[in-house]
Design an enzyme around this catalytic site. Structure first.
Site, PDB file in Angstrom:
ATOM      1  N   LYS A 119      28.479   1.229  -0.729  1.00  0.00           N
ATOM      2  CA  LYS A 119      28.796  -0.115  -1.196  1.00  0.00           C
ATOM      3  C   LYS A 119      29.387  -0.062  -2.605  1.00  0.00           C
ATOM      4  CE  LYS A 119      26.614  -4.253  -3.022  1.00  0.00           C
ATOM      5  NZ  LYS A 119      25.338  -4.903  -3.363  1.00  0.00           N
ATOM      6  N   ASP A 137      27.723  -6.112   1.684  1.00  0.00           N
ATOM      7  CA  ASP A 137      26.517  -6.552   0.987  1.00  0.00           C
ATOM      8  C   ASP A 137      25.734  -7.471   1.920  1.00  0.00           C
ATOM      9  OD1 ASP A 137      27.952  -8.891   1.055  1.00  0.00           O
ATOM     10  OD2 ASP A 137      28.183  -9.075  -1.118  1.00  0.00           O
TER      11      ASP A 137
END
Length: 215
Positions: A119, A137
């Site tokens: 991420k 996310d």
């Protein structure tokens, strides 16, 4: 899926445009540190903390040489501050040792840094280097599942699912658009299905909100 997906992407573009990164930064290393801090913390809180943090620590070297206990207190309000402080120092030490203080753009090199997963790496690659990258996310995970774009719960699997179906020119902005949608409309604990422009594409939303039963 292609027609449905194209319509979803068009609506996201119309409502949110090319929304920029929510984490405030002026350099690649600042975004890297801000993203590490953002784990289990809101962007707004991170921005409050980094406003003073980046005045105190003005370079990768400053963070690499930081006192662990002092840095922990500086970032305490972002949560999980013990691990975050340790990772930030180790990350910056490796940046100095292996990359002359520069943030690399290769995903394997990025994920080799302390505290950096896919991420965080994709945030850097997309927002700093303009490399097509999908950031998964909590908002992207939830909304993508609700819209039927993926059936997976694992962020890495979701990332690869979305890579298969999203055109590359949407990879970077999909995350920030969905964050905006998750904050304004598809709110986790109180989704505003009646006001959602994606309602007709969301089977989950139709189960939650049926106009004829809510009059």
């Amino acid at each position: 899926m292609n027609e449905k997906l194209n319509e979803i992407l068009t609506l996201l573009d119309e409502h949110y445009g090319g929304t920029k990164c929510y984490l405030e930064h002026t350099t690649p290393w600042q975004l890297l540190i801000a993203t590490i801090l953002s784990a289990q913390c809101t962007d707004d809180r991170v921005n409050i903390v980094t406003k003073d943090l980046f005045q105190k620590y003005r370079s990768v070297k400053d963070f690499a040489e930081a006192d662990l206990a002092e840095l922990e207190q500086d970032i305490r309000s972002t949560g999980f501050y013990h691990n975050k402080a340790k990772n930030i120092i180790a990350c910056c030490q490796k940046l100095l040792m292996d990359y002359n203080g520069d943030v690399p753009n290769d995903i394997d090199k990025l994920t080799s840094l302390a505290g950096v997963g896919r991420k965080t790496a994709n945030v850097i690659r997309g927002n700093i280097f303009g490399i097509p990258s999908i950031v998964v996310d909590t908002h992207v995970k939830r909304v993508s599942n609700l819209l039927g774009l993926t059936k997976n719960q694992d962020p890495v699997k979701i990332e690869f699912d979305l890579m298969k179906i999203l055109p590359q020119d949407h990879w970077i902005r999909f995350n920030t658009q969905v964050i905006a949608h998750g904050r304004k409309v598809c709110i986790a604990r109180r989704p505003q299905c009646q006001n959602c422009f994606l309602y007709s594409y969301c089977d989950s939303g139709k189960e939650l909100y049926q106009p004829e039963k809510n009059k």
